[in-house]
Motif scaffolding. Structure first.
Motif, PDB file in Angstrom:
ATOM      1  N   LEU A 138       0.915  -1.344  -0.408  1.00 13.17           N
ATOM      2  CA  LEU A 138      -0.474   0.137  -0.527  1.00 13.17           C
ATOM      3  C   LEU A 138       1.029   1.346  -0.431  1.00 13.17           C
ATOM      4  CD1 LEU A 138      -3.325   1.239   0.070  1.00 13.17           C
ATOM      5  CD2 LEU A 138      -2.433   0.625   2.393  1.00 13.17           C
ATOM      6  N   LEU A 139       1.932   1.243   0.619  1.00 17.15           N
ATOM      7  CA  LEU A 139       2.339   2.570   0.670  1.00 17.15           C
ATOM      8  C   LEU A 139       3.581   2.607  -0.684  1.00 17.15           C
ATOM      9  CD1 LEU A 139       4.784   1.961   4.116  1.00 17.15           C
ATOM     10  CD2 LEU A 139       2.525   3.313   3.715  1.00 17.15           C
ATOM     11  N   ARG A 140       3.836   1.219  -1.339  1.00 15.94           N
ATOM     12  CA  ARG A 140       4.320   1.369  -2.047  1.00 15.94           C
ATOM     13  C   ARG A 140       3.708   2.445  -3.445  1.00 15.94           C
ATOM     14  NH1 ARG A 140       6.912  -3.413  -0.726  1.00 15.94           N
ATOM     15  NH2 ARG A 140       5.742  -4.566  -2.225  1.00 15.94           N
ATOM     16  N   ALA A 141       2.884   2.103  -3.306  1.00 18.08           N
ATOM     17  CA  ALA A 141       1.502   2.765  -3.781  1.00 18.08           C
ATOM     18  C   ALA A 141       0.876   3.451  -4.249  1.00 18.08           C
ATOM     19  CB  ALA A 141       0.681   1.743  -3.847  1.00 18.08           C
ATOM     20  N   GLN A 142       1.545   4.610  -3.383  1.00 17.84           N
ATOM     21  CA  GLN A 142       1.277   6.269  -2.991  1.00 17.84           C
ATOM     22  C   GLN A 142       2.152   7.154  -4.176  1.00 17.84           C
ATOM     23  OE1 GLN A 142      -1.235   7.160  -1.307  1.00 17.84           O
ATOM     24  NE2 GLN A 142      -1.287   4.845  -0.569  1.00 17.84           N
ATOM     25  N   GLN A 143       1.421   7.951  -4.180  1.00 16.37           N
ATOM     26  CA  GLN A 143       1.358   9.146  -5.110  1.00 16.37           C
ATOM     27  C   GLN A 143       1.324  10.759  -4.311  1.00 16.37           C
ATOM     28  OE1 GLN A 143       3.561   9.109  -7.649  1.00 16.37           O
ATOM     29  NE2 GLN A 143       3.541   6.754  -8.130  1.00 16.37           N
ATOM     30  N   PRO A 144       2.364  11.041  -3.981  1.00 16.29           N
ATOM     31  CA  PRO A 144       3.682  10.989  -4.507  1.00 16.29           C
ATOM     32  C   PRO A 144       4.110   9.793  -3.439  1.00 16.29           C
ATOM     33  CG  PRO A 144       3.889  13.114  -3.228  1.00 16.29           C
ATOM     34  CD  PRO A 144       1.997  12.677  -3.435  1.00 16.29           C
ATOM     35  N   GLU A 160      -5.963   5.616   5.458  1.00 15.77           N
ATOM     36  CA  GLU A 160      -6.635   5.052   5.824  1.00 15.77           C
ATOM     37  C   GLU A 160      -8.220   4.138   6.267  1.00 15.77           C
ATOM     38  OE1 GLU A 160      -7.498   8.452   8.789  1.00 15.77           O
ATOM     39  OE2 GLU A 160      -8.920   9.331   7.484  1.00 15.77           O
ATOM     40  N   LYS A 161      -8.190   4.309   5.017  1.00  7.12           N
ATOM     41  CA  LYS A 161      -9.813   3.625   4.772  1.00  7.12           C
ATOM     42  C   LYS A 161      -9.724   2.682   3.233  1.00  7.12           C
ATOM     43  CE  LYS A 161     -12.757   7.491   4.787  1.00  7.12           C
ATOM     44  NZ  LYS A 161     -13.972   8.754   4.734  1.00  7.12           N
ATOM     45  N   GLU A 162      -7.750   2.131   4.013  1.00  4.29           N
ATOM     46  CA  GLU A 162      -7.505   0.741   3.199  1.00  4.29           C
ATOM     47  C   GLU A 162      -7.094  -0.337   4.159  1.00  4.29           C
ATOM     48  OE1 GLU A 162      -7.523   0.776  -0.101  1.00  4.29           O
ATOM     49  OE2 GLU A 162      -7.548   3.862  -0.697  1.00  4.29           O
ATOM     50  N   LYS A 163      -8.752  -1.773   3.165  1.00  4.95           N
ATOM     51  CA  LYS A 163      -7.954  -2.953   4.224  1.00  4.95           C
ATOM     52  C   LYS A 163      -6.761  -2.693   4.869  1.00  4.95           C
ATOM     53  CE  LYS A 163      -9.139  -7.444   3.619  1.00  4.95           C
ATOM     54  NZ  LYS A 163      -9.307  -8.291   3.005  1.00  4.95           N
ATOM     55  N   ALA A 164      -5.757  -2.188   3.920  1.00  7.01           N
ATOM     56  CA  ALA A 164      -4.608  -3.272   4.319  1.00  7.01           C
ATOM     57  C   ALA A 164      -4.114  -2.237   5.852  1.00  7.01           C
ATOM     58  CB  ALA A 164      -3.315  -2.726   3.779  1.00  7.01           C
ATOM     59  N   PHE A 165      -4.663  -1.235   6.026  1.00  6.24           N
ATOM     60  CA  PHE A 165      -4.357   0.280   6.939  1.00  6.24           C
ATOM     61  C   PHE A 165      -5.580  -0.921   7.781  1.00  6.24           C
ATOM     62  CE2 PHE A 165      -5.966   3.554   9.633  1.00  6.24           C
ATOM     63  CZ  PHE A 165      -4.343   4.047   9.601  1.00  6.24           C
ATOM     64  N   MET A 166      -6.462  -1.030   7.496  1.00  7.99           N
ATOM     65  CA  MET A 166      -7.375  -1.225   9.075  1.00  7.99           C
ATOM     66  C   MET A 166      -7.523  -3.230   9.515  1.00  7.99           C
ATOM     67  SD  MET A 166     -10.998   0.417   7.565  1.00  7.99           S
ATOM     68  CE  MET A 166     -11.371  -0.233   5.825  1.00  7.99           C
ATOM     69  N   ILE A 167      -6.796  -4.207   8.872  1.00 10.09           N
ATOM     70  CA  ILE A 167      -6.320  -4.875   8.972  1.00 10.09           C
ATOM     71  C   ILE A 167      -5.524  -4.999  10.257  1.00 10.09           C
ATOM     72  CG2 ILE A 167      -7.107  -6.316   7.617  1.00 10.09           C
ATOM     73  CD1 ILE A 167      -4.165  -6.679   6.366  1.00 10.09           C
ATOM     74  N   ILE A 168      -3.999  -3.926  10.024  1.00  5.81           N
ATOM     75  CA  ILE A 168      -3.578  -4.012  10.883  1.00  5.81           C
ATOM     76  C   ILE A 168      -3.571  -3.635  13.020  1.00  5.81           C
ATOM     77  CG2 ILE A 168      -1.584  -3.104  11.774  1.00  5.81           C
ATOM     78  CD1 ILE A 168      -0.895  -2.501   8.742  1.00  5.81           C
ATOM     79  N   GLU A 169      -3.738  -4.289  14.069  1.00  6.40           N
ATOM     80  CA  GLU A 169      -4.583  -4.072  15.407  1.00  6.40           C
ATOM     81  C   GLU A 169      -4.541  -3.037  15.392  1.00  6.40           C
ATOM     82  OE1 GLU A 169      -1.716  -7.071  17.837  1.00  6.40           O
ATOM     83  OE2 GLU A 169      -3.516  -7.619  16.703  1.00  6.40           O
ATOM     84  N   SER A 170      -2.676  -2.116  15.844  1.00  2.00           N
ATOM     85  CA  SER A 170      -2.770  -1.102  16.148  1.00  2.00           C
ATOM     86  C   SER A 170      -2.192   0.185  16.174  1.00  2.00           C
ATOM     87  CB  SER A 170      -2.399  -1.066  17.726  1.00  2.00           C
ATOM     88  OG  SER A 170      -0.552  -1.803  17.788  1.00  2.00           O
ATOM     89  N   GLU A 171      -2.137   1.200  16.100  1.00  2.00           N
ATOM     90  CA  GLU A 171      -1.286   1.958  15.512  1.00  2.00           C
ATOM     91  C   GLU A 171      -0.306   1.916  15.838  1.00  2.00           C
ATOM     92  OE1 GLU A 171      -1.240   6.273  13.122  1.00  2.00           O
ATOM     93  OE2 GLU A 171      -2.806   4.149  13.845  1.00  2.00           O
ATOM     94  N   GLU A 172       0.281   1.573  16.770  1.00  4.16           N
ATOM     95  CA  GLU A 172       1.806   1.515  17.086  1.00  4.16           C
ATOM     96  C   GLU A 172       2.364   0.753  16.155  1.00  4.16           C
ATOM     97  OE1 GLU A 172       4.983  -0.027  21.001  1.00  4.16           O
ATOM     98  OE2 GLU A 172       2.854  -0.259  21.047  1.00  4.16           O
ATOM     99  N   LEU A 173       1.678  -0.535  15.371  1.00  3.93           N
ATOM    100  CA  LEU A 173       2.186  -1.686  15.319  1.00  3.93           C
ATOM    101  C   LEU A 173       2.244  -0.234  13.553  1.00  3.93           C
ATOM    102  CD1 LEU A 173       3.150  -4.171  15.537  1.00  3.93           C
ATOM    103  CD2 LEU A 173       1.009  -5.164  14.328  1.00  3.93           C
ATOM    104  N   ARG A 174       0.918   0.484  13.418  1.00  7.07           N
ATOM    105  CA  ARG A 174       1.334   0.162  11.710  1.00  7.07           C
ATOM    106  C   ARG A 174       2.099   1.567  12.007  1.00  7.07           C
ATOM    107  NH1 ARG A 174      -3.769   1.913  13.386  1.00  7.07           N
ATOM    108  NH2 ARG A 174      -5.699   0.248  12.469  1.00  7.07           N
TER     109      ARG A 174
END
Length: 246
Positions: A138-144, A160-174
């Motif tokens: 997901l990060l690699r796909a970002q522009q810029p 923040e609305k992407e699935k790959a973002f939401m499935i991570i259990e904590s902000e600390e881990l993100r």
């Protein structure tokens, strides 16, 4: 007939050892008497009795499992044998279970619990690796493009609305995954520059080596040329000398 071991029957289990029983049983007068008679020795009787208890293991295990199911008890990694023993002996049918078999059953159930825990840990680790992989994608796909100087606050709102973002259990881990991703970019960049410099350096060395080889190859030719020229001069002088003599 089990004498002289009959008085120890309540103490013997499927895990009992003759070496533990011998000091106590050998002081019994019947022990020496049996040694002078034909037939089974005290050691034979001990082995027969313990073997019968071992063969009882399957039955005892089924009784124990029934008791645990009735009480809705589950053996965990941290369950103590004392706790387990109380569960079993709290039921009337559990009082008939051999304590050696009870111990063996306990060890088996704890080992099973440990195995399940290890598998759960491995599965959790695999799940986190998958989540991190999807997050990095997901990060690699970002522009810029996200680079080593990008701040988390600049990216978070976009993903923040992407699935790959939401499935991570904590902000600390993100944030941890984000920082590790940036670090990998920085390391990749450093490696690229290092390789480029090495290639340039190798190319320069190769060029110098080629020049030296060229000089080395031309030097013998030059020597041969000078040698040939010198020989021709000597031959010419000889011819002149011969003319003079004439």
């Amino acid at each position: 007939m089990l004498y002289p071991i009959e008085q120890f029957i309540g103490e013997l289990t499927s895990m009992s050892l003759w070496s533990s029983l011998y000091p106590a049983i050998s002081s019994d007068p019947r022990f020496d008497a049996m040694l002078t008679q034909d037939g089974s020795t005290p050691l034979d009787l001990f082995k027969f009795y313990v073997e019968d208890l071992k063969e009882q293991y399957g039955q005892d295990r089924r009784v124990i499992k029934d008791i645990l199911n009735d009480q809705k008890k589950v053996v965990q990694v941290d369950t103590t044998y004392e706790e387990f023993s109380k569960w079993v002996t709290s039921a009337e049918k559990g009082l008939l279970v051999d304590h050696g078999n009870m111990k063996l059953c306990y060890n088996s159930l704890v080992e099973k619990a440990e195995s399940k825990e290890r598998e759960a840990e491995r599965e959790e680790a695999r799940k986190k690796r998958r989540q991190e992989s999807e997050f990095r994608h997901l990060l690699r796909a970002q522009q810029p493009a996200v680079d080593a100087t990008t701040e988390w606050s600049a990216v978070r709102g976009k993903i923040e609305k992407e699935k790959a973002f939401m499935i991570i259990e904590s902000e600390e881990l993100r944030i941890k995954y984000f920082e590790e991703y940036k670090k990998s970019l920085s390391e990749a960049c450093t490696h690229h520059h290092s390789v480029s410099k090495k290639k340039k350096k190798d190319k320069k060395k190769k060029g110098k080596k080629s020049d030296k080889e060229s000089d080395s190859e031309s030097e013998p030719k030059e020597k041969k040329k000078r040698k040939k020229h010198s020989k021709e001069e000597r031959d010419s002088d000889d011819e002149k000398g011969m003319v003079c003599k004439c």
